[in-house]
Design a protein around this motif. Structure first.
Motif, PDB file in Angstrom:
ATOM      1  N   SER A 315       1.960  16.268  -3.992  1.00  0.00           N
ATOM      2  CA  SER A 315       1.613  15.724  -2.678  1.00  0.00           C
ATOM      3  C   SER A 315       0.411  14.809  -2.806  1.00  0.00           C
ATOM      4  N   ILE A 316       0.582  13.560  -2.377  1.00  0.00           N
ATOM      5  CA  ILE A 316      -0.551  12.641  -2.272  1.00  0.00           C
ATOM      6  C   ILE A 316      -1.027  12.649  -0.834  1.00  0.00           C
ATOM      7  N   ARG A 317      -2.285  12.984  -0.635  1.00  0.00           N
ATOM      8  CA  ARG A 317      -2.894  12.914   0.685  1.00  0.00           C
ATOM      9  C   ARG A 317      -3.778  11.677   0.733  1.00  0.00           C
ATOM     10  N   MET A 318      -3.580  10.917   1.773  1.00  0.00           N
ATOM     11  CA  MET A 318      -4.313   9.667   1.867  1.00  0.00           C
ATOM     12  C   MET A 318      -4.848   9.463   3.276  1.00  0.00           C
ATOM     13  N   ASP A 319      -6.032   8.878   3.336  1.00  0.00           N
ATOM     14  CA  ASP A 319      -6.588   8.442   4.604  1.00  0.00           C
ATOM     15  C   ASP A 319      -7.322   7.133   4.349  1.00  0.00           C
ATOM     16  N   GLN A 320      -8.152   6.701   5.283  1.00  0.00           N
ATOM     17  CA  GLN A 320      -8.785   5.398   5.150  1.00  0.00           C
ATOM     18  C   GLN A 320      -9.882   5.372   4.094  1.00  0.00           C
ATOM     19  N   SER A 321     -10.281   6.559   3.609  1.00  0.00           N
ATOM     20  CA  SER A 321     -11.384   6.621   2.649  1.00  0.00           C
ATOM     21  C   SER A 321     -10.953   7.065   1.256  1.00  0.00           C
ATOM     22  N   ASN A 322     -10.014   8.013   1.156  1.00  0.00           N
ATOM     23  CA  ASN A 322      -9.741   8.646  -0.127  1.00  0.00           C
ATOM     24  C   ASN A 322      -8.259   8.878  -0.372  1.00  0.00           C
ATOM     25  N   LEU A 323      -7.943   9.090  -1.650  1.00  0.00           N
ATOM     26  CA  LEU A 323      -6.618   9.493  -2.102  1.00  0.00           C
ATOM     27  C   LEU A 323      -6.779  10.747  -2.960  1.00  0.00           C
ATOM     28  N   TYR A 324      -5.979  11.766  -2.695  1.00  0.00           N
ATOM     29  CA  TYR A 324      -6.003  13.006  -3.455  1.00  0.00           C
ATOM     30  C   TYR A 324      -4.591  13.313  -3.946  1.00  0.00           C
ATOM     31  N   LEU A 325      -4.492  13.955  -5.108  1.00  0.00           N
ATOM     32  CA  LEU A 325      -3.207  14.461  -5.581  1.00  0.00           C
ATOM     33  C   LEU A 325      -3.283  15.983  -5.663  1.00  0.00           C
ATOM     34  N   TYR A 326      -2.325  16.644  -4.999  1.00  0.00           N
ATOM     35  CA  TYR A 326      -2.189  18.089  -5.057  1.00  0.00           C
ATOM     36  C   TYR A 326      -0.847  18.424  -5.695  1.00  0.00           C
TER      37      TYR A 326
END
Length: 545
Positions: A315-326
């Motif tokens: 799962s890639i979580r994204m918003d206007q500031s960051n990208l995370y991979l879970y």
């Protein structure tokens, strides 16, 4: 069943792993407030229980077979309905029959004959996608006014460039009109491209309400509307006042299909499917647009799509500031590597997202607008299925469109490579490595570019190794001229044109940068009329191209 016996049954089902206690309570119990003189009652409701989506166990050992893998098949597209939208906000379904002067000829079941609609009253015309149209194209051509289309570059010289297209034959473009060439369009197998004309096989639900994904035509009934629904949101979703809207006029239980895209306006809606067999090297593309703020999670290679937390997936979580991979392994969540900045703060409201997956290498990469942002490497591959799931994690409007699933050829630009040049000279960025060149593109013929660099002199370059050729021309005027309309093209792209004639299966157009040309009308997906006239409030106000 009394409460004591029901509790025992619930405990047995929970211990057996068939249903969680939380699922049982949500699906089988309804809390009913009792009169003041009585205690709170728990009433068992004999509602149907959804059978959990159980995948067959698969061995992790390599299969002992000499047969090559089967060729994946592309998903068939639904036929798009043709629509005529007027400047006053009205929309008429029917069939486009042609043009007479600047007016549109329209056939509808509501009329007993073909009617002529004044061009001055029209906002847009959506056309159905024809069968077996289009052709292979190796490059995307971008013009200084924002127009772009796919084609094959025949040649480039001091006078301009010639591009071969399926819809207009050879088109000549003046050198000063050229914005960029993005060569090497992948000729990989496209497994899905859409939505186009309908929600296809996508399903929607809501994780916060415990609603599992269901097909759009069998989706759960939306909640009753709140008092004073938001008129703007209703128009965005194309809904009248009444029982089809919920909080602030938005369908808070799922995503809505609107204008060849999916729109969500609350936290919790999920959009997914698991019917496409994803290849070991997979590329997922989509366009994301938002209003004010967004937070989105994208699960892929999922064995379950009930919500973003279940099963095994990435799962890639994204918003206007960051990208995370879970990653999720049997419902257990953990972070993979470090997060990275997305740099999508206002005034940005749109981004093209690409996720590239290499299962054998345990690598996942994300690109934003074609630029590599991050590659994560895992110790082993966690995904166990073919599911793709989008989850809205914020209460602001967002839109997904241009979703594309394809085989990936494995090439990536280097992270940190200079993206677009300095605008003072022509610029080349290669597909592999961080090397870039500035100078002047002299000629292009038979796939070979002669590029004059102040350091290396005239240097021949193979275009199949080039990711971007950016010209030093300044951006042109994007405002519509008198009588000009924006033509959105089938698949991707847009052209600014004046329609001079439409007859016998051909459209004669005039373009500020292509001159006069004769085009196949099958290339048009949507025509936007009277672009100088302000539109009624609607989805275009937020999510204009």
């Amino acid at each position: 069943m009394n409460v004591k016996n029901f509790s025992r049954a619930a405990l047995l089902l929970t211990l057996a792993g068939t249903l969680s206690a939380d699922q049982i309570i949500k699906q089988r119990l309804q809390v009913v407030p009792a009169p003041q003189s009585a205690a709170l009652l728990l009433v068992a409701v004999q509602a149907p229980v959804d059978v959990p989506d159980v995948e067959p166990l698969r061995s992790t050992d390599p299969a002992r077979t000499s047969k090559p893998p089967k060729k994946q098949k592309s998903m068939p597209k639904a036929k798009r309905e043709e629509k005529l939208s007027l400047l006053n906000g009205n929309t008429i379904s029917g069939k486009f029959m042609g043009m007479n002067g600047g007016d549109v000829l329209w056939k509808s079941e509501s009329f007993d004959k073909v009617v002529s609609v004044k061009g001055a009253d029209i906002a847009s015309l959506e056309l159905s996608a024809p069968d077996d149209k289009g052709g292979a194209a190796t490059s995307t051509i971008e013009l200084v006014n924002g127009d772009n289309f796919q084609g094959n570059v025949v040649g480039l010289d001091a006078g301009g460039m010639t591009v071969e297209t399926w819809f207009g034959g050879k088109l000549k473009i003046a050198r000063e009109a050229l914005g960029a060439i993005r060569p090497g369009r992948e000729q990989s197998n496209v497994l899905y491209s859409g939505p186009d004309g309908g929600p296809d096989a996508w399903m929607t639900g809501n994780r916060n309400m415990g609603q599992q994904p269901r097909p759009f035509n069998a989706a759960v009934q939306p909640a009753a509307p709140q008092a004073g629904p938001n008129e703007l949101a209703r128009r965005i979703l194309g809904r009248p006042a009444g029982g089809n809207v919920a909080r602030n006029g938005i369908n808070s239980r799922g995503w809505d299909y609107v204008g060849n895209g999916f729109v969500a306006g609350s936290s919790g809606p999920i959009l997914g499917r698991k019917d496409i067999e994803m290849p070991d090297k997979c590329r997922i593309d989509f366009t994301l647009q938002w209003f004010n703020y967004f937070s989105l999670s994208v699960n892929f290679f999922s064995d379950k799509i009930q919500n973003e937390y279940t099963g095994s997936s990435y799962s890639i979580r994204m918003d206007q500031s960051n990208l995370y991979l879970y990653k999720y392994v049997n419902n257990n969540q953990s972070r993979v590597g470090q997060n990275v900045q997305s740099n999508l703060a206002q005034p940005r409201r749109k981004v093209n997202v690409t996720i590239c997956v290499d299962k054998a290498a345990n690598e996942i990469s994300i690109l934003l607008d074609g630029n590599l942002v991050k590659t994560w490497k895992d110790t082993s591959f966690a995904g166990k299925g073919n599911g793709l799931l989008f989850t809205s994690r914020s209460s602001y409007l967002m839109r997904l469109s241009n979703i594309r699933i394809s085989e990936w050829i494995g090439a990536l630009p280097e992270a940190g490579a200079e993206a677009e040049g300095n605008g003072k000279a022509d610029f080349v960025r290669f597909k592999v490595g961080t090397t870039t060149l500035t100078g002047k593109a002299m000629t292009l013929q038979d796939g070979k570019l002669t590029f004059k660099s102040p350091i290396f002199g005239d240097r021949p370059l193979e275009m199949d190794k080039v990711a971007l050729l950016k010209f030093a021309n300044k951006a042109g005027n994007t405002k519509p001229g008198p009588g000009e309309m924006r033509a959105q093209l089938q698949g991707n792209g847009q052209l600014t044109v004046k329609i001079l004639g439409w007859a016998e299966g051909k459209v004669r157009v005039s373009s500020p940068h292509l001159g006069e040309a004769q085009l196949d009308p099958a290339v048009f997906s949507k025509l936007e009329f009277n672009r100088h006239v302000p539109r009624k409030t609607g989805i275009g106000s937020f999510f204009a191209p």
